[in-house]
Every structure is written in C-alpha cells, then in structure tokens.
Design a protein around this motif. Structure first.
Motif, short mmCIF file in Angstrom:
data_model
loop_
_atom_site.label_atom_id
_atom_site.label_comp_id
_atom_site.label_asym_id
_atom_site.label_seq_id
_atom_site.Cartn_x
_atom_site.Cartn_y
_atom_site.Cartn_z
N GLN A 94 0.89 -1.39 0.03
CA GLN A 94 0.16 0.01 0.02
C GLN A 94 0.96 1.29 0.06
O GLN A 94 0.40 2.44 -0.58
N TYR A 95 2.09 1.23 0.79
CA TYR A 95 2.87 2.53 0.69
C TYR A 95 3.34 2.72 -0.66
O TYR A 95 3.55 3.99 -1.13
N PHE A 96 3.86 1.75 -1.40
CA PHE A 96 4.36 2.02 -2.67
C PHE A 96 3.59 2.19 -3.80
O PHE A 96 3.57 2.70 -4.77
N TYR A 97 2.34 1.20 -3.68
CA TYR A 97 1.36 1.31 -5.06
C TYR A 97 0.04 1.68 -4.58
O TYR A 97 -0.76 1.84 -5.71
N GLY A 98 -0.19 1.98 -3.51
CA GLY A 98 -1.69 2.33 -3.21
C GLY A 98 -2.29 3.79 -3.68
O GLY A 98 -3.33 3.60 -4.40
N GLU A 99 -1.33 4.62 -3.79
CA GLU A 99 -1.80 5.99 -4.39
C GLU A 99 -1.95 5.63 -6.06
O GLU A 99 -2.85 6.29 -6.59
N GLU A 100 -1.27 4.72 -6.57
CA GLU A 100 -1.50 4.84 -7.97
C GLU A 100 -2.73 3.84 -8.25
O GLU A 100 -3.26 4.22 -9.17
N ASN A 101 -2.81 2.80 -7.40
CA ASN A 101 -4.07 2.17 -7.69
C ASN A 101 -5.43 2.95 -7.67
O ASN A 101 -6.56 3.01 -8.26
N VAL A 102 -5.28 3.94 -6.71
CA VAL A 102 -6.56 4.98 -6.41
C VAL A 102 -6.76 5.78 -7.49
O VAL A 102 -7.72 5.96 -7.97
N LYS A 103 -5.44 6.33 -8.08
CA LYS A 103 -5.58 7.32 -9.38
C LYS A 103 -6.30 6.32 -10.44
O LYS A 103 -6.83 6.79 -11.41
N LYS A 104 -5.83 5.11 -10.64
CA LYS A 104 -6.46 4.30 -11.80
C LYS A 104 -7.88 4.04 -11.54
O LYS A 104 -8.66 3.99 -12.43
N GLN A 105 -8.35 3.88 -10.17
CA GLN A 105 -9.65 3.71 -9.93
C GLN A 105 -10.57 4.85 -10.10
O GLN A 105 -11.59 4.89 -10.80
N LEU A 106 -9.98 6.15 -9.96
CA LEU A 106 -10.57 7.53 -10.14
C LEU A 106 -10.81 7.67 -11.65
O LEU A 106 -11.74 8.13 -12.09
N LEU A 107 -9.71 7.38 -12.39
CA LEU A 107 -9.62 7.67 -13.81
C LEU A 107 -10.70 6.58 -14.68
O LEU A 107 -11.40 6.95 -15.52
N HIS A 108 -11.11 5.51 -13.93
CA HIS A 108 -11.91 4.54 -14.67
C HIS A 108 -13.52 4.97 -14.58
O HIS A 108 -14.26 4.46 -15.00
N ILE A 109 -13.72 5.67 -13.41
CA ILE A 109 -15.05 6.39 -13.14
C ILE A 109 -15.71 7.13 -14.25
O ILE A 109 -15.09 7.81 -14.77
N GLU A 110 -16.87 6.85 -14.57
CA GLU A 110 -17.87 7.58 -15.47
C GLU A 110 -19.14 7.68 -14.95
O GLU A 110 -19.71 6.82 -14.48
N ASN A 111 -19.47 8.90 -15.10
CA ASN A 111 -20.62 9.29 -14.31
C ASN A 111 -21.45 10.51 -15.00
O ASN A 111 -20.70 11.66 -15.16
N HIS A 112 -22.45 10.23 -15.55
CA HIS A 112 -23.29 11.59 -16.03
C HIS A 112 -24.75 11.26 -15.78
O HIS A 112 -25.29 10.39 -16.19
N SER A 113 -25.00 11.88 -14.56
CA SER A 113 -26.43 11.88 -13.93
C SER A 113 -26.42 13.17 -13.20
O SER A 113 -25.69 14.00 -13.19
N ARG A 114 -27.71 13.07 -12.66
CA ARG A 114 -28.06 14.19 -11.73
C ARG A 114 -28.33 13.76 -10.18
O ARG A 114 -28.88 12.83 -10.11
N VAL A 115 -28.13 14.46 -9.28
CA VAL A 115 -28.16 14.37 -7.81
C VAL A 115 -29.69 14.68 -7.55
O VAL A 115 -30.32 15.56 -7.59
N ILE A 116 -30.42 13.49 -7.10
CA ILE A 116 -31.83 13.69 -6.81
C ILE A 116 -32.04 13.72 -5.39
O ILE A 116 -33.35 13.90 -5.01
N ASP A 117 -31.13 13.10 -4.58
CA ASP A 117 -31.34 13.03 -3.20
C ASP A 117 -30.09 13.01 -2.34
O ASP A 117 -29.08 12.31 -2.67
N ILE A 118 -30.13 13.48 -1.13
CA ILE A 118 -29.05 13.27 -0.28
C ILE A 118 -29.60 12.93 1.14
O ILE A 118 -30.48 13.83 1.64
N TYR A 119 -29.08 12.20 1.63
CA TYR A 119 -29.90 11.52 2.89
C TYR A 119 -28.71 10.70 4.01
O TYR A 119 -27.80 10.50 3.62
N ASN A 120 -29.21 10.63 5.02
CA ASN A 120 -28.51 9.84 6.17
C ASN A 120 -28.77 8.34 5.98
O ASN A 120 -30.12 7.97 5.99
N ASN A 121 -27.86 7.73 5.69
CA ASN A 121 -28.10 6.13 5.44
C ASN A 121 -27.96 5.64 6.88
O ASN A 121 -26.79 5.37 7.41
N GLN A 122 -29.21 5.10 7.63
CA GLN A 122 -28.93 4.53 8.88
C GLN A 122 -28.29 3.19 8.96
O GLN A 122 -27.93 2.67 9.84
N LYS A 123 -28.35 2.62 7.95
CA LYS A 123 -27.72 1.22 7.66
C LYS A 123 -26.02 1.11 7.64
O LYS A 123 -25.59 0.33 7.88
#
Length: 124
Positions: free
Chosen positions: A35-64
């Motif tokens: 994690q020390y040597f490769y953790g940040e690089e893995n997170v960057k890869k995951q962030l680049l992989h995200i695709e999201n085109h949507s609208r926020v319809i609700d913000i709520y407290n999740n009791q679960k």
C-alpha cells in the motif's frame, strides 16, 4: 479402542501459536508495504476509471451505514457523499479524466478528484 487425539510435545503448542503469529504478522507487513508503494497509483487508476453522467436527486443519512450522508443519482446509483453536492446538481465525469464537472445554477464547478483524494488522505 484408539483415541484420535493428537498429543503435542511440551512447549510445542506455544511454538505453533508463535509461528502463526509471525506468519500473519508477515502478511500484514507485506500488505502495508504494498500500500505504501502502490496504493496511491491504484487509487488514481480507479478514479480515472469512473464515468458518471447523472443528476443528484437526493442526499440523505443512511441509517444502515452509521448515518453517513449518501447521495442518490438519477441513474439509480447510491454512494457515500464525497463532495458538497446539492440536490439538482448535474454531474459529468468522463472515463480517463480526473476532473468531474458539476453544473449548478448556470455555473460550472470543476472538482479535481486527484486533489480531493490528496486532501482527504492527508497527502500533499
């Protein structure tokens, strides 16, 4: 009739426990070093992989989930609130781009996910 019990030499049980502790300690050390040597690089890869085109319809407290704030998107996805979204925000994030664009009241807000990650993880 024979007994199926295994008898250990005196002190052998303690040696076995120490061996298991050393083995699991070694595994934990390997994970931490990885994690020390490769953790940040893995997170960057995951962030680049995200695709999201949507609208926020609700913000709520999740009791679960210990009452953490969650956001619900128009595409049905629900996830923990990681940015100060408002209901009605349109989100646009292309795969391969680190910038998430938030359209709010005729304005465009740029959210650099790499900067957010660094800020939230304490890495500067």
């Amino acid at each position: 009739m024979k007994s199926n019990n295994i008898e250990l030499e005196p002190g052998m049980e303690r040696k076995i426990k120490i061996s298991f502790a050393v083995f699991f300690g070694f595994i934990i050390c390997v994970i931490i070093i990885y994690q020390y040597f490769y953790g940040e690089e893995n997170v960057k890869k995951q962030l680049l992989h995200i695709e999201n085109h949507s609208r926020v319809i609700d913000i709520y407290n999740n009791q679960k989930e210990h009452n953490f704030l969650f956001v619900k998107y128009s595409n049905g996805r629900k996830k923990i609130l990681e940015f100060d979204y408002k209901i009605g925000d349109s989100i646009s994030k292309n795969k391969g781009d680190s910038i998430e664009y938030i359209f709010r009241n005729g304005k465009i807000i740029e959210n650099n996910l790499f900067d957010e990650y660094r800020r939230n993880s304490g890495k500067n």
